[in-house]
Structure formats: C-alpha cells, structure tokens
Design an enzyme around this catalytic site. Structure first.
Site, PDB file in Angstrom:
ATOM      1  N   ASP A 135       1.258  -1.135   0.128  1.00 46.48           N
ATOM      2  CA  ASP A 135      -0.155  -0.044  -0.111  1.00 46.48           C
ATOM      3  C   ASP A 135       0.512   0.786   0.160  1.00 46.48           C
ATOM      4  OD1 ASP A 135       1.029  -0.549   2.054  1.00 46.48           O
ATOM      5  OD2 ASP A 135      -0.867  -0.441   3.542  1.00 46.48           O
ATOM      6  N   ASP A 139      -7.448  -2.501  14.076  1.00 50.61           N
ATOM      7  CA  ASP A 139      -8.709  -2.677  14.277  1.00 50.61           C
ATOM      8  C   ASP A 139      -8.874  -3.935  12.445  1.00 50.61           C
ATOM      9  OD1 ASP A 139      -8.025  -1.930  11.555  1.00 50.61           O
ATOM     10  OD2 ASP A 139      -9.325  -0.325  11.320  1.00 50.61           O
ATOM     11  N   HIS A 173      -7.074  -4.769  10.128  1.00 50.39           N
ATOM     12  CA  HIS A 173      -6.935  -4.431   8.578  1.00 50.39           C
ATOM     13  C   HIS A 173      -5.596  -5.633   8.198  1.00 50.39           C
ATOM     14  CE1 HIS A 173      -4.823  -0.599   9.942  1.00 50.39           C
ATOM     15  NE2 HIS A 173      -4.159  -0.910   9.338  1.00 50.39           N
ATOM     16  N   GLU A 207      -9.859  -1.954   5.061  1.00 52.14           N
ATOM     17  CA  GLU A 207     -10.522  -1.520   6.485  1.00 52.14           C
ATOM     18  C   GLU A 207     -11.243  -1.914   6.543  1.00 52.14           C
ATOM     19  OE1 GLU A 207      -8.916   0.177   8.398  1.00 52.14           O
ATOM     20  OE2 GLU A 207      -8.527   1.972   8.613  1.00 52.14           O
TER      21      GLU A 207
HETATM   22  C1  GLP Z   1      -0.256  -0.039   8.670  1.00 50.57           C
HETATM   23  C2  GLP Z   1      -0.278  -0.772   6.921  1.00 50.57           C
HETATM   24  C3  GLP Z   1      -0.701  -1.859   7.347  1.00 50.57           C
HETATM   25  C4  GLP Z   1       0.379  -2.100   9.284  1.00 50.57           C
HETATM   26  C5  GLP Z   1      -0.222  -2.255   9.940  1.00 50.57           C
HETATM   27  C6  GLP Z   1      -0.542  -2.725  10.822  1.00 50.57           C
HETATM   28  O1  GLP Z   1      -1.714   0.534   8.410  1.00 50.57           O
HETATM   29  N1  GLP Z   1      -0.531  -0.261   6.243  1.00 50.57           N
HETATM   30  O2  GLP Z   1       0.396  -2.960   6.362  1.00 50.57           O
HETATM   31  O3  GLP Z   1       0.066  -3.828   9.072  1.00 50.57           O
HETATM   32  O4  GLP Z   1       0.219  -0.185   9.286  1.00 50.57           O
HETATM   33  O5  GLP Z   1       0.928  -1.835  11.815  1.00 50.57           O
HETATM   34  P1  GLP Z   1       2.467  -1.793  12.527  1.00 50.57           P
HETATM   35  O6  GLP Z   1       3.171  -3.074  12.013  1.00 50.57           O
HETATM   36  O7  GLP Z   1       3.146  -0.429  12.804  1.00 50.57           O
HETATM   37  O8  GLP Z   1       1.593  -2.226  13.975  1.00 50.57           O
END
Ligand code: GLP
Length: 269
Positions: free
Chosen positions: A67, A136, A138, A143
């Site tokens: 993304d 959440d 995702h 989402e």
């Molecule tokens: C972002 C990314 C996700 C990732 C998520 C969790 O929203 N788009 O790909 O998995 O964060 O992030 P973290 O690893 O910092 O908890």
C-alpha cells in the site's frame, strides 16, 4: 493456518527471515509482497544483516508493496516508498527497478489500482506475501467491511488507523486519510502468506484473525480462506489465543520434523 509462537521479537524476526531466505535461495527470481509498519522492521534488519554478513542475494528478487498513502509524493519522509528504501532496499543488492510500491500520486488515482494489479500478474504473481495486522483487523489498508474479493484500489482510513499511525506524523504535518492498497482478493492470490504480529496491543486482533469468524468486518480473518498461511507471533500477541497450547504442541513436533527435512523442500510454484 500454521501458528508459530516465538519467545521474543528477535526470535520472531529470525524465524520470518528464515522463511524469506529459504524462499529466495530456492527461487532466486521470487516475487515478494512486502509490508510497512513497525512490525516487520526487525525482519528487515535481519535480512540486511544476512545480506551483509552471509551474502544473502536479492539480485533476482522483485517486490510489490501492499500500500501507499494518497496525496504525498514518493520522496516524502512518511511515504511507504521512503520507508522501504530506508529500511530495506537501500541496504541490499536488490534491483531498485524491480521494487514496486503503488502510486499514490498518479494523475488519475482510480487508474493506479488496475495498473498495479497488471504489474503483479506480469511478474508472475506474488510468491510470498509478508503482512502485519492493524488493531482493527486491517491488512494492507483494507479496513473493516472491505470486500473479501477486493483488488488494488483506494480506501479511506478509519479513525482507529489514523490514530494508530499518527505517531509517524508530527502534530502540524498533513496526515493522509486516503490510501491505495492491494485488495484482500489480491493478497489471497499470493502463493504463500507470512503474517507477523507482536505486542499485547495486537492480541485481540490475532485472536479474531486466527480463531474468529470469517468476516469483512475483520479483514484479517479472510486469511483463513488461504491454504498456506504462516502466522508468527510473539508471546504477548499470542496471549488471547484459545488454542495457544495446541499451536505450541504442533510447533514442537514441526521443529523435530525440520531437523529431518530441509524447509526448502516445501517451496514450490
Ligand atoms: C499500517 C499498514 C499495514 C500494517 C499496519 C500495522 O496501517 N498499512 O500494512 O500492517 O500499519 O502497523 P504496525 O506494524 O506498525 O503495527
């Protein structure tokens, strides 16, 4: 789903790096799907270390990131392109032209999704997709209520995600509310999935993902539909799993098996 519980974050990073190393040494032209966020940072550090110290070779590898934010340029300090360059690509021998991140600044953002999907298909599809999970549920930026068959497209971020990710932006800085993300369908098309989660803040998400009902309301639960998912979590992220003891029991048996067979025997296209 294969659930592996690692004793700590370093062990987790090493286990994940073992899977990637095995993938790219067995198939040097592997197509990797990559994730951003704080969770895979330890994995990327370990891969860089293996490249520097043991010559782990990325020269034939291509990558597709999950993304990118919409509305900030690729060279913005908070873009996911910058994140990947700084935390992985600039430190390994990957061909930069073989690294792909969705285009968050395309002239017509609606075209960027299908273009990205086409590129993935032209590369032969993703062999191994690395994922993290949002609190959440995702995956990528899919989402809650994202279609379980979605492909790369624009999504609006939830308040929860905006709040979780606000730590990367300073108070007066523009924080994008839109992102372009591979869809859940795109992710499910990859041949193998490696999901990583660490810390107590992910414990509920991990339980829903592994043991909850499959629902668009909790996108990570869609991984239950994939036949080859490895979920690697630390003790804190595993703390709410009902069958934790069972996963550990399976893990122990598997460790014994790995001693007998080479893990690379299990990699195929
Ligand atoms: C972002 C990314 C996700 C990732 C998520 C969790 O929203 N788009 O790909 O998995 O964060 O992030 P973290 O690893 O910092 O908890």
């Amino acid at each position: 789903m294969e659930v592996i519980i690692a004793s700590d974050e370093n062990t987790l990073a090493r286990k994940c790096a073992d899977i990637i190393e095995s993938q790219i040494t067995t198939l040097p032209d592997s197509v990797l799907g990559l994730a951003t966020g704080s969770t895979p940072l330890g994995l990327y550090e370990e891969l860089i270390r293996r490249h520097r110290e043991h010559g782990l070779n990325f020269s034939g590898v291509s990558t597709f990131n999950l993304d990118e934010y919409i509305g900030i340029p690729a060279d913005h300090p908070q873009s996911y392109r910058t994140f990947m360059n700084q935390n992985l690509f600039d430190h390994i021998n990957i061909n930069q032209s073989q690294t792909h991140v969705p285009d968050g600044m395309g002239e017509n953002p609606l075209d960027s999704g299908p273009i990205y999907e086409k590129k993935i298909k032209e590369a032969g599809g993703i062999d191994l997709q690395v994922l993290g999970v949002g609190t959440d549920g995702h995956i990528g930026f899919n989402e809650p209520t994202s279609s379980l068959r979605s492909s790369t497209r624009i999504k609006t971020l939830t308040h929860q995600t905006l709040e979780d990710n606000s730590r990367f932006f300073s108070a007066d800085e523009f924080q994008p509310k839109l992102a372009i993300t591979m869809g859940i369908g795109t992710i499910l098309e990859s041949r193998r999935i490696l999901m990583m989660a660490t810390g107590e803040s992910k414990a509920l998400a991990v339980r829903e993902m592994v043991e909850g009902a499959i629902s668009a309301f909790f996108p990570a639960s869609a991984l239950q539909l994939h036949e080859r998912v490895t979920v690697i979590v630390d003790e804190a992220a595993a703390s709410k799993l009902e069958l934790k003891g069972y996963y550990k029991f399976v893990g122990k048996l598997q460790d014994d098996l790995i001693k007998k067979h080479r893990p690379s025997d299990w990699i195929s296209r």
